[in-house]
Design an enzyme around this catalytic site. Sequence first.
Site, short mmCIF file in Angstrom:
data_model
loop_
_atom_site.label_atom_id
_atom_site.label_comp_id
_atom_site.label_asym_id
_atom_site.label_seq_id
_atom_site.Cartn_x
_atom_site.Cartn_y
_atom_site.Cartn_z
N LYS A 13 85.63 35.25 36.14
CA LYS A 13 85.87 33.81 36.41
C LYS A 13 84.57 32.96 36.27
O LYS A 13 84.41 31.95 35.51
CB LYS A 13 86.88 33.35 37.68
N ARG A 88 93.59 28.27 44.35
CA ARG A 88 94.01 29.63 44.81
C ARG A 88 95.23 29.66 45.58
O ARG A 88 95.75 30.79 45.92
CB ARG A 88 92.85 30.11 45.72
N ARG A 127 78.17 44.06 40.98
CA ARG A 127 77.75 42.57 40.89
C ARG A 127 76.53 42.33 41.81
O ARG A 127 76.45 42.70 42.80
CB ARG A 127 78.72 41.62 41.24
N ARG A 160 76.60 40.35 47.15
CA ARG A 160 77.38 39.71 48.27
C ARG A 160 78.02 40.54 49.45
O ARG A 160 78.67 41.52 49.36
CB ARG A 160 78.72 39.01 47.45
N ARG A 171 90.82 41.02 49.41
CA ARG A 171 90.85 39.76 48.55
C ARG A 171 92.15 39.94 47.50
O ARG A 171 92.52 39.02 47.14
CB ARG A 171 89.59 39.56 47.99
#
Length: 223
Positions: A13, A88, A127, A160, A171
């Site tokens: 995203k 969301r 990431r 993160r 999540r």
Amino acid sequence: MRLVILGAPGAGKGTQASLLAEFYHCPHVSTGDIFRKAIAEDTQMGREADRHISQGRLVPDEITIELVKQRIEEPDCQYGFVLDGYPRTQNQAVRLDEILRQKCLYLNKAIQIELGEDEIYRRLANRRVCTDCGATYHLDSLPPKTPGICDLCGSALIQRDDDNDETIKERIIVYHKLTEPVLSYYKKQGSLLVTSGEGDILDVHKTIINSLETRSLRANDSH
Ligand code: ADP
Ligand code: AMP
């Protein structure tokens, strides 16, 4: 263009929102980035958001909706925006429509990026994000020129806190339970555009642009 980008955590995203914002010369508004900035600045809202984000849960609607309302009312969003990570929940989607309708505005498209779960884990495990400008890298598919350093601003890159296996699992559960109904909401409205997140970053971008531009050409033809 007023766009929202939907998809599971790690679907791409942020990556695609950033390219779309550049293409359409409008702001990339990421609720996750706004929360992370507030956490880094240790504001009251940041501390409240962190309690939820660190557990892989959503930040409550009353905080998130007000934050997005204020952000899209800023002058730079006057002619468009790319919303990344919002809505969301169905309630957030309904409120966004109401906020826009009050200004006689509407969303052009809700873009859903689809990606399989194995690839989601691979992407999130690799990431890395810049501690200063928020730029996103991937250790294999989009590595920085110098390991651990942001190409754009020279600051340190980190993983993160919520990109760990346990939080990712939570999540994804939250995504299926609370965010998937948002897809049906936009589908019913006729504004959902579904695209695959597999493949090269720029190829995914080109596919999205082609779909958006073809649709707007068709819309113009019919007038
Ligand atoms: P999201 O905002 O949906 O959580 P990101 O845009 O941060 O996802 O992407 C997750 C990770 O996958 C990042 O490390 C990013 O660089 C990488 N990535 C994004 N799109 C692709 C792609 N098409 N191919 C390979 N890696 C990608
Ligand atoms: P992201 O950067 O989009 O992956 O978001 C990181 C985290 O911020 C999410 O896992 C949520 O905890 C929180 N968050 C971001 N956007 C929203 C939203 N629209 N509603 C509720 N929580 C959000």
